[in-house]
Design a protein around this motif. Structure first.
Motif, PDB file in Angstrom:
ATOM      1  N   LEU A   1       0.824  -1.211   0.000  1.00 40.74           N
ATOM      2  CA  LEU A   1       0.000   0.000   0.000  1.00 40.74           C
ATOM      3  C   LEU A   1       0.859   1.263   0.000  1.00 40.74           C
ATOM      4  O   LEU A   1       0.573   2.223  -0.726  1.00 40.74           O
ATOM      5  CB  LEU A   1      -0.949  -0.002   1.199  1.00 40.74           C
ATOM      6  CG  LEU A   1      -2.063  -1.040   1.159  1.00 40.74           C
ATOM      7  CD1 LEU A   1      -2.827  -1.056   2.475  1.00 40.74           C
ATOM      8  CD2 LEU A   1      -2.999  -0.789  -0.001  1.00 40.74           C
ATOM      9  N   ARG A   2       1.915   1.265   0.807  1.00 43.86           N
ATOM     10  CA  ARG A   2       2.804   2.435   0.842  1.00 43.86           C
ATOM     11  C   ARG A   2       3.470   2.642  -0.517  1.00 43.86           C
ATOM     12  O   ARG A   2       3.556   3.769  -1.002  1.00 43.86           O
ATOM     13  CB  ARG A   2       3.846   2.274   1.946  1.00 43.86           C
ATOM     14  CG  ARG A   2       3.297   2.517   3.351  1.00 43.86           C
ATOM     15  CD  ARG A   2       4.392   2.532   4.390  1.00 43.86           C
ATOM     16  NE  ARG A   2       5.063   1.247   4.530  1.00 43.86           N
ATOM     17  CZ  ARG A   2       4.613   0.230   5.252  1.00 43.86           C
ATOM     18  NH1 ARG A   2       3.475   0.344   5.899  1.00 43.86           N
ATOM     19  NH2 ARG A   2       5.294  -0.900   5.328  1.00 43.86           N
ATOM     20  N   LYS A   3       3.918   1.563  -1.116  1.00 43.51           N
ATOM     21  CA  LYS A   3       4.562   1.655  -2.434  1.00 43.51           C
ATOM     22  C   LYS A   3       3.581   2.201  -3.467  1.00 43.51           C
ATOM     23  O   LYS A   3       3.957   2.947  -4.369  1.00 43.51           O
ATOM     24  CB  LYS A   3       5.076   0.283  -2.862  1.00 43.51           C
ATOM     25  CG  LYS A   3       5.866   0.315  -4.144  1.00 43.51           C
ATOM     26  CD  LYS A   3       6.443  -1.040  -4.479  1.00 43.51           C
ATOM     27  CE  LYS A   3       7.236  -0.971  -5.766  1.00 43.51           C
ATOM     28  NZ  LYS A   3       7.810  -2.265  -6.121  1.00 43.51           N
ATOM     29  N   GLY A   4       2.302   1.827  -3.350  1.00 42.61           N
ATOM     30  CA  GLY A   4       1.285   2.281  -4.294  1.00 42.61           C
ATOM     31  C   GLY A   4       0.736   3.663  -3.993  1.00 42.61           C
ATOM     32  O   GLY A   4      -0.116   4.172  -4.723  1.00 42.61           O
TER      33      GLY A   4
END
Length: 124
Positions: free
Chosen positions: A42-45
């Motif tokens: 989620l953080r990467k996205g």
């Protein structure tokens, strides 16, 4: 034997609405591991994650589908949670949900709020 846990993921959508996703896991340990893996994705996205927590619960949810996330119907729930409890009450829509919380005298708190989700409770 370890109790089943639900990973609760709250994200803020672009329209300002809080979205909830739920991941069923068989134990606190597996919930924590899934939370770390999902959180990294989620953080990467670039998702605006407001909160992720593992809560012991027997509630079962339909699986989340990334393929259908943008087009799937959204369901409205009054969500109440703590470190040890998770309660979800279906509501007709966000306005009805907010009105019922206000009528019940619920103070705006991080642990009682109206959310939308593409997931439903699994009746099985």
């Amino acid at each position: 034997m370890s109790a089943a846990h639900v990973l609760l993921i709250l994200t803020l959508l672009a329209d300002g609405q809080m979205s909830a996703a739920f991941v069923n896991t068989p134990s606190a340990e597996q919930c924590a591991a899934r939370g770390e893996a999902i959180g990294a994705v989620l953080r990467k996205g670039g998702a605006n994650v407001q909160q992720m927590r593992c809560i012991p619960s027997a509630l079962r949810f339909a699986r989340f589908s990334h393929a259908d996330a943008q087009t799937a119907p959204r369901h409205t729930y009054a969500l109440s949670y703590s470190d040890t409890t998770l309660d979800l009450q279906p509501r007709a829509d966000l306005a009805a949900c907010q009105a019922l919380l206000e009528q019940a005298g619920a103070l705006p708190a991080a642990d009682t709020l109206c959310v939308t989700s593409t997931q439903t409770l699994d009746p099985s």
